[in-house]
Write an enzyme that holds these catalytic residues in place. Structure first.
Site, PDB file in Angstrom:
ATOM      1  N   ARG A 130      18.594 -76.079 -86.530  1.00 36.38           N
ATOM      2  CA  ARG A 130      18.866 -76.188 -85.116  1.00 36.38           C
ATOM      3  C   ARG A 130      17.886 -75.378 -84.183  1.00 36.38           C
ATOM      4  O   ARG A 130      17.412 -76.217 -83.227  1.00 36.38           O
ATOM      5  CB  ARG A 130      20.052 -75.776 -84.806  1.00 36.38           C
ATOM      6  CG  ARG A 130      21.481 -76.740 -84.741  1.00 36.38           C
ATOM      7  CD  ARG A 130      22.683 -75.948 -85.143  1.00 36.38           C
ATOM      8  NE  ARG A 130      22.797 -75.526 -86.401  1.00 36.38           N
ATOM      9  CZ  ARG A 130      22.968 -76.367 -87.611  1.00 36.38           C
ATOM     10  NH1 ARG A 130      23.575 -77.316 -87.393  1.00 36.38           N
ATOM     11  NH2 ARG A 130      22.670 -75.966 -88.693  1.00 36.38           N
ATOM     12  N   THR A 131      17.667 -74.358 -84.634  1.00 34.05           N
ATOM     13  CA  THR A 131      16.740 -73.453 -83.709  1.00 34.05           C
ATOM     14  C   THR A 131      15.389 -74.307 -83.775  1.00 34.05           C
ATOM     15  O   THR A 131      14.855 -74.504 -82.635  1.00 34.05           O
ATOM     16  CB  THR A 131      16.801 -72.135 -84.332  1.00 34.05           C
ATOM     17  OG1 THR A 131      17.989 -71.658 -84.242  1.00 34.05           O
ATOM     18  CG2 THR A 131      15.969 -71.299 -83.201  1.00 34.05           C
ATOM     19  N   LYS A 149      -0.959 -66.224 -99.119  1.00 39.85           N
ATOM     20  CA  LYS A 149      -1.884 -65.601 -99.809  1.00 39.85           C
ATOM     21  C   LYS A 149      -1.969 -64.247 -99.205  1.00 39.85           C
ATOM     22  O   LYS A 149      -3.182 -63.365 -99.560  1.00 39.85           O
ATOM     23  CB  LYS A 149      -3.455 -66.020 -99.106  1.00 39.85           C
ATOM     24  CG  LYS A 149      -3.683 -67.942 -99.282  1.00 39.85           C
ATOM     25  CD  LYS A 149      -4.701 -68.075 -98.455  1.00 39.85           C
ATOM     26  CE  LYS A 149      -4.552 -69.736 -98.922  1.00 39.85           C
ATOM     27  NZ  LYS A 149      -5.772 -70.404 -97.936  1.00 39.85           N
ATOM     28  N   ARG A 179      10.563 -67.088 -86.462  1.00 36.84           N
ATOM     29  CA  ARG A 179      11.923 -66.570 -87.254  1.00 36.84           C
ATOM     30  C   ARG A 179      11.355 -65.837 -88.474  1.00 36.84           C
ATOM     31  O   ARG A 179      10.461 -66.494 -88.935  1.00 36.84           O
ATOM     32  CB  ARG A 179      12.631 -67.809 -87.461  1.00 36.84           C
ATOM     33  CG  ARG A 179      13.824 -67.167 -88.592  1.00 36.84           C
ATOM     34  CD  ARG A 179      14.765 -68.178 -88.629  1.00 36.84           C
ATOM     35  NE  ARG A 179      15.705 -68.533 -87.580  1.00 36.84           N
ATOM     36  CZ  ARG A 179      16.962 -69.110 -87.651  1.00 36.84           C
ATOM     37  NH1 ARG A 179      17.108 -69.932 -88.530  1.00 36.84           N
ATOM     38  NH2 ARG A 179      17.500 -69.249 -86.461  1.00 36.84           N
ATOM     39  N   HIS A 189      19.211 -62.690 -82.135  1.00 37.01           N
ATOM     40  CA  HIS A 189      19.028 -63.827 -82.184  1.00 37.01           C
ATOM     41  C   HIS A 189      19.098 -64.163 -80.795  1.00 37.01           C
ATOM     42  O   HIS A 189      20.039 -65.057 -80.395  1.00 37.01           O
ATOM     43  CB  HIS A 189      19.820 -64.723 -82.870  1.00 37.01           C
ATOM     44  CG  HIS A 189      19.291 -66.092 -83.127  1.00 37.01           C
ATOM     45  ND1 HIS A 189      18.476 -66.805 -82.501  1.00 37.01           N
ATOM     46  CD2 HIS A 189      19.890 -67.172 -84.273  1.00 37.01           C
ATOM     47  CE1 HIS A 189      18.547 -68.159 -82.849  1.00 37.01           C
ATOM     48  NE2 HIS A 189      19.219 -68.264 -83.923  1.00 37.01           N
TER      49      HIS A 189
HETATM   50  C1  NCD Z   1      22.254 -68.752 -87.148  1.00 41.86           C
HETATM   51  C2  NCD Z   1      21.206 -67.775 -87.477  1.00 41.86           C
HETATM   52  O1  NCD Z   1      20.171 -68.337 -88.019  1.00 41.86           O
HETATM   53  O2  NCD Z   1      21.290 -66.606 -87.412  1.00 41.86           O
HETATM   54  N1  NCD Z   1      21.702 -70.014 -87.035  1.00 41.86           N
HETATM   55  C3  NCD Z   1      21.265 -70.431 -85.835  1.00 41.86           C
HETATM   56  O3  NCD Z   1      20.255 -70.361 -85.722  1.00 41.86           O
HETATM   57  N2  NCD Z   1      22.176 -71.532 -85.213  1.00 41.86           N
HETATM   58  C4  NCD Z   1      23.507 -68.584 -87.702  1.00 41.86           C
HETATM   59  C5  NCD Z   1      23.462 -68.522 -89.228  1.00 41.86           C
HETATM   60  O4  NCD Z   1      22.554 -68.770 -89.954  1.00 41.86           O
HETATM   61  O5  NCD Z   1      24.571 -68.314 -89.912  1.00 41.86           O
END
Ligand code: NCD
Length: 306
Positions: free
Chosen positions: A52-53, A81, A102, A130
């Site tokens: 999703r993100t 590397k 991320r 997040h």
């Molecule tokens: C979350 C995350 O990556 O922290 N997912 C997300 O971005 N919607 C929650 C999760 O992974 O449980």
């Protein structure tokens, strides 16, 4: 102007309000924004899995006329590397106007932002923060409830490693009359920096419990979370704790009729599939709103007048 977004506290309450207002406008008239980010390039650097993100950021950029580059798997980048995050970011900044990142290490996006000439957005750093999921959560709660103050919110599951929970508590604790019910097994309680920081504010009250059933009738919103397998030191602990909570229609019998059920997703077992058809289940809508508020964030951070 928002320079970097590492932590939800990088945004003032007023900035959050402006983002929500812009997201509302984007929702009302998508076509009006279709060229807003033309000739701008977003880079998505995902050193950890995401559906999703990453895709919502990419869709947001594309729907506003912008371009997208990046990687979804660090094994395909020079990280394998031995390149440092700082060097990767310096490189990618030559090819993009904004970076979404991320990373499994807490603090990696902040470290990157110190070396980056372009803005960095934290899309999740280890078990830490997040903030853009929190924007999606706030936008959803505002749309569903019509307000962000005076709500009783249950957060259930892995409150220790769940970064979405940490950012959401920090954000919601800024509103008046918010009550939190923190539901987790003893081993997965929220970390001290959250309990002793955001939750100590005078406008906030909270209770900790291991019983979801006992708090369900009081809740206006219930935020379920996945037990974060990838953060555990040993598999046996994960296996023991993974099914601590499973939300079913039976659990919901005693819940308010206008409860809003949220989940950042992905779901594993913590919400039974039968709940999906209950009108109180809003987690699929929540992921759609995530794209809309990320459009607002990209526009605001790229300083385009929309
Ligand atoms: C979350 C995350 O990556 O922290 N997912 C997300 O971005 N919607 C929650 C999760 O992974 O449980």
């Amino acid at each position: 102007m928002i320079k970097n977004l590492n932590d939800i506290n990088d945004l003032s309450g007023e900035q959050v309000e402006r983002l929500i207002a812009l997201a509302e406008d984007i929702l009302a008239d998508r076509a009006k924004y279709q060229d807003s980010l033309k000739h701008r390039t977003l880079a998505t650097l995902f050193f950890e899995p995401s559906t999703r993100t990453r895709l919502s950021f990419e869709a947001a950029m594309l729907e506003m006329g912008g371009n997208v580059i990046g990687f979804a798997d660090p094994n395909s980048s020079s990280a394998t590397k031995g390149e440092s995050v700082a060097d990767t970011v310096r490189t990618v900044a030559c090819y993009s106007d904004i970076i979404v990142m991320r990373h499994p290490k807490e603090g990696a996006p902040i470290a990157a932002s110190l070396r980056s000439p372009v803005p960095i957005i934290n899309a999740g750093d280890g078990g830490h923060h997040h903030p853009t999921q929190t924007l999606a959560d706030l936008f959803t709660i505002r749309r569903e409830k019509g307000r962000l103050d005076g709500l009783t919110i249950g957060l259930c599951g892995d409150l220790k490693f769940g970064r979405t929970v940490h950012s959401l508590i920090q954000a919601m604790s800024r509103y008046d009359g918010v009550r939190f019910a923190l539901v987790s097994p003893e081993e997965l309680r929220a970390p001290d920096y959250i309990l002793e920081g955001a939750l100590r504010r005078p406008n906030v009250s909270y209770q900790e419990t291991d019983s979801l059933e006992s708090v369900v009738p009081e809740l206006d919103a219930l935020y379920m979370t996945r037990v974060q397998r990838e953060r555990f030191f040993n598999e046996a602990d994960y296996v023991r704790l993974k099914d601590s909570y499973i939300l079913t229609l039976k659990t919901l019998e005693r819940a308010k009729r206008d409860l809003t059920i949220l989940h950042p997703l992905p779901r594993v077992n913590e919400i039974a599939v039968e709940v999906d058809d209950d009108p109180r289940a809003r987690y699929f809508q929540q992921m759609f709103y995530g794209k809309v508020i990320r459009k607002a964030l990209l526009a605001a951070m790229l300083g385009v007048s929309v």
